[in-house]
Enzyme design. Structure first.
Site, PDB file in Angstrom:
ATOM      1  N   GLU A   1       0.841  -1.209   0.000  1.00  0.00           N
ATOM      2  CA  GLU A   1       0.000   0.000   0.000  1.00  0.00           C
ATOM      3  C   GLU A   1       0.878   1.261   0.000  1.00  0.00           C
ATOM      4  OE1 GLU A   1      -3.183  -0.085  -0.513  1.00  0.00           O
ATOM      5  OE2 GLU A   1      -3.907  -2.031   0.210  1.00  0.00           O
TER       6      GLU A   1
ATOM      7  N   LYS B   1      -2.637   9.423   1.923  1.00  0.00           N
ATOM      8  CA  LYS B   1      -4.045   9.003   1.980  1.00  0.00           C
ATOM      9  C   LYS B   1      -4.913  10.099   2.610  1.00  0.00           C
ATOM     10  CE  LYS B   1      -7.460   5.555   3.002  1.00  0.00           C
ATOM     11  NZ  LYS B   1      -7.862   4.264   3.564  1.00  0.00           N
TER      12      LYS B   1
ATOM     13  N   GLU C   1     -15.810   9.528  -1.415  1.00  0.00           N
ATOM     14  CA  GLU C   1     -15.397   8.675  -2.518  1.00  0.00           C
ATOM     15  C   GLU C   1     -16.204   8.887  -3.795  1.00  0.00           C
ATOM     16  OE1 GLU C   1     -15.423   4.462  -1.696  1.00  0.00           O
ATOM     17  OE2 GLU C   1     -13.484   4.334  -2.677  1.00  0.00           O
TER      18      GLU C   1
HETATM   19  N1  LIG Z   1     -11.399   0.880   6.446  1.00  0.00           N
HETATM   20  C1  LIG Z   1     -10.578   0.945   5.427  1.00  0.00           C
HETATM   21  O1  LIG Z   1     -10.427   1.987   4.782  1.00  0.00           O
HETATM   22  C2  LIG Z   1      -9.782  -0.263   5.059  1.00  0.00           C
HETATM   23  C3  LIG Z   1      -8.720  -0.144   4.155  1.00  0.00           C
HETATM   24  C4  LIG Z   1      -7.962  -1.272   3.876  1.00  0.00           C
HETATM   25  C5  LIG Z   1      -8.267  -2.481   4.482  1.00  0.00           C
HETATM   26  N2  LIG Z   1      -9.321  -2.563   5.341  1.00  0.00           N
HETATM   27  C6  LIG Z   1      -9.661  -3.828   6.005  1.00  0.00           C
HETATM   28  O2  LIG Z   1      -8.578  -4.214   6.827  1.00  0.00           O
HETATM   29  C7  LIG Z   1      -8.640  -5.629   7.023  1.00  0.00           C
HETATM   30  C8  LIG Z   1      -7.252  -6.205   6.937  1.00  0.00           C
HETATM   31  O3  LIG Z   1      -6.455  -5.638   7.922  1.00  0.00           O
HETATM   32  P1  LIG Z   1      -5.034  -6.243   8.317  1.00  0.00           P
HETATM   33  O4  LIG Z   1      -4.257  -6.508   7.107  1.00  0.00           O
HETATM   34  O5  LIG Z   1      -4.474  -5.359   9.347  1.00  0.00           O
HETATM   35  O6  LIG Z   1      -5.404  -7.690   8.858  1.00  0.00           O
HETATM   36  P2  LIG Z   1      -5.790  -8.248  10.309  1.00  0.00           P
HETATM   37  O7  LIG Z   1      -6.524  -7.268  11.093  1.00  0.00           O
HETATM   38  O8  LIG Z   1      -6.423  -9.578  10.063  1.00  0.00           O
HETATM   39  O9  LIG Z   1      -4.376  -8.512  10.978  1.00  0.00           O
HETATM   40  C9  LIG Z   1      -3.500  -9.439  10.370  1.00  0.00           C
HETATM   41  C10 LIG Z   1      -2.967 -10.470  11.364  1.00  0.00           C
HETATM   42  O10 LIG Z   1      -1.925  -9.886  12.134  1.00  0.00           O
HETATM   43  C11 LIG Z   1      -2.139 -10.117  13.527  1.00  0.00           C
HETATM   44  N3  LIG Z   1      -1.554  -8.951  14.200  1.00  0.00           N
HETATM   45  C12 LIG Z   1      -2.019  -7.692  14.181  1.00  0.00           C
HETATM   46  N4  LIG Z   1      -1.151  -6.869  14.777  1.00  0.00           N
HETATM   47  C13 LIG Z   1      -0.118  -7.623  15.199  1.00  0.00           C
HETATM   48  C14 LIG Z   1       1.093  -7.334  15.892  1.00  0.00           C
HETATM   49  N5  LIG Z   1       1.447  -6.087  16.193  1.00  0.00           N
HETATM   50  N6  LIG Z   1       1.907  -8.363  16.185  1.00  0.00           N
HETATM   51  C15 LIG Z   1       1.587  -9.626  15.830  1.00  0.00           C
HETATM   52  N7  LIG Z   1       0.469  -9.956  15.155  1.00  0.00           N
HETATM   53  C16 LIG Z   1      -0.375  -8.954  14.847  1.00  0.00           C
HETATM   54  C17 LIG Z   1      -3.627 -10.229  13.641  1.00  0.00           C
HETATM   55  O11 LIG Z   1      -4.002 -10.946  14.796  1.00  0.00           O
HETATM   56  C18 LIG Z   1      -3.974 -10.984  12.362  1.00  0.00           C
HETATM   57  O12 LIG Z   1      -3.767 -12.360  12.517  1.00  0.00           O
HETATM   58  C19 LIG Z   1      -9.602  -6.169   5.981  1.00  0.00           C
HETATM   59  O13 LIG Z   1     -10.794  -6.557   6.603  1.00  0.00           O
HETATM   60  C20 LIG Z   1      -9.833  -4.983   5.067  1.00  0.00           C
HETATM   61  O14 LIG Z   1     -11.123  -4.977   4.491  1.00  0.00           O
HETATM   62  C21 LIG Z   1     -10.061  -1.480   5.641  1.00  0.00           C
HETATM   63 ZN   LIG Z   2      -5.793  -1.949  -0.291  1.00  0.00          ZN
END
Ligand SMILES: NC(=O)c1ccc[n+]([C@@H]2O[C@H](COP(=O)([O-])OP(=O)(O)OC[C@H]3O[C@@H](n4cnc5c(N)ncnc54)[C@H](O)[C@@H]3O)[C@@H](O)[C@H]2O)c1
Ligand SMILES: [Zn+2]
Length: 349
Positions: free
Chosen positions: A169, A211, A221
């Site tokens: 990203e 962003k 958006e």
């Molecule tokens: N609201 C928005 O604008 C927006 C933008 C992009 C993505 N999203 C959403 O975000 C989600 C994905 O988020 P993500 O990639 O953070 O995934 P996630 O929240 O599933 O976290 C990924 C993994 O990392 C682990 N984890 C988190 N922090 C940690 C740390 N500090 N140390 C060890 N493990 C850790 C979590 O337990 C999980 O298993 C999706 O649902 C997506 O739709 C939202």
């Molecule tokens: Zn994305």
């Protein structure tokens, strides 16, 4: 705000922003994150907040979880003056923001993102929500947090694969709006992947700035915000075609950007030299997992992207390095060729 040492000093920081620490403070987190970081988190709170847990995994980003958590909040004496702190990755952030948007018609909340992706992307922009069985992010609301505290130290426990995926990203941020960030990421791969605090802070701050700048000019958006979707039309198609199982979001976006860059080179909005440079940058922050997919399956899946309005297949294309625009006239043949190029690279490993 992004920096080091934020987590251990959270309470006074919130106090400064909110005027005082509300009587009921809720923390939404997940058990693995809480196990790693609860002591640091709690260090600055005079009174322990009420901790709510969301099970890890996209499947718990659901209305069922939301109902369960809202009821827990109601039972624990939550009121309109309560504050919620979302402490976790993007899933916790999206669910936490949505809880805050609808509990008692809306309460204040703070984001404390713990994944790279959440720090640079999902915690910025005010989008909150959950999935339906019919599709991802189909229910939600815009609800801005009082503040975002992105503590770089928390990334110390993040699995390497999650870090690399999240960095896609930032690569995207550089391509669409920030040439300096592209150059910095090219020149500091080892520091960034080695989690050097200064290097990470620089990449995170630049990505957030990009962003936030785009979002502030297009809250709902309608136009400009579209450019944040560079690589995401094909990226979402890849996630869908692989059943959301084999690819992390950022990895899908990485491959999606490669298809997009190919298209842009073909159309001449970037030069062959720029194409090579940017494709190389994506691989520097890889490896991206190999793909075994049929081209038709991917191109068919691009039609289902929810950002398509009125059946027009919208595409964000880079214009040089640091600018991007939206086009609506990408032909099926152009798309097929770009996807074929990407899949050939992806099956080579
Ligand atoms: N609201 C928005 O604008 C927006 C933008 C992009 C993505 N999203 C959403 O975000 C989600 C994905 O988020 P993500 O990639 O953070 O995934 P996630 O929240 O599933 O976290 C990924 C993994 O990392 C682990 N984890 C988190 N922090 C940690 C740390 N500090 N140390 C060890 N493990 C850790 C979590 O337990 C999980 O298993 C999706 O649902 C997506 O739709 C939202
Ligand atoms: Zn994305």
């Amino acid at each position: 705000m992004a920096g080091s040492g934020l987590l251990s000093t959270l309470a006074p920081r919130i106090e400064r922003i909110a005027g005082r620490l509300p009587r009921r403070v809720f923390v939404l987190t997940s058990a693995p994150i809480w196990a790693l970081w609860n002591e640091t988190f709690l260090a600055s709170f005079p009174e322990a907040p009420i901790v709510l847990f969301l099970e890890p995994g996209e499947k718990y980003k659901s209305l069922a979880s939301v109902e369960k958590l809202l009821r827990e909040m109601a039972r624990s004496g939550g009121d309109r003056g309560s504050l919620l702190i979302a402490f976790g990755g993007g899933i916790v952030g999206d669910v936490g923001g949505f809880l805050a948007a609808i509990f008692m018609r809306g309460i204040a909340y703070v984001q404390v993102p713990t994944t790279f992706l959440a720090q640079v992307d999902s915690s910025v922009g005010g989008k909150t929500g959950v999935n339906l069985p019919e599709g991802k992010n189909l229910v939600g609301s815009f609800h801005h947090p009082l503040a975002v505290f992105a503590d770089i130290g928390v990334l110390g426990t993040l699995p390497d694969r999650e870090l690399r995926a999240g960095l896609m990203e930032s690569v995207k941020a550089g391509i669409i709006r920030d040439r300096t960030l592209v150059r910095f990421m090219e020149e500091h791969v080892d520091e960034v992947l080695g989690r050097d605090a200064k290097a990470l802070e620089k990449v995170i701050a630049a990505s957030i700035r990009m962003k936030a700048g785009v979002v502030s000019r297009d809250e709902r958006e309608t136009g400009l915000r579209m450019i944040l979707n560079l690589g995401h039309t094909v990226g979402h198609a890849l996630e869908q075609a692989t059943g959301y199982k084999t690819l992390l979001h950022g990895e899908a976006v990485g491959w999606g950007m490669i298809a997009t860059l190919y298209l842009a080179r073909k159309r001449g909005t970037i030069t062959a030299g720029q194409f090579e440079r940017l494709e190389n940058l994506i691989h520097l922050y890889g490896p991206l997992p190999p793909l075994k997919l049929r081209e038709k399956k991917v191109t068919a899946a691009t039609g289902g992207d929810k950002k398509n309005v009125g059946g027009v297949r919208r595409f964000v294309l880079p214009i040089g390095i640091g600018d991007a625009g939206v086009v609506e006239d990408v032909t099926p043949e152009e798309l097929e060729e770009a996807v074929a190029y990407m899949l050939a690279r992806a099956s080579a490993g």
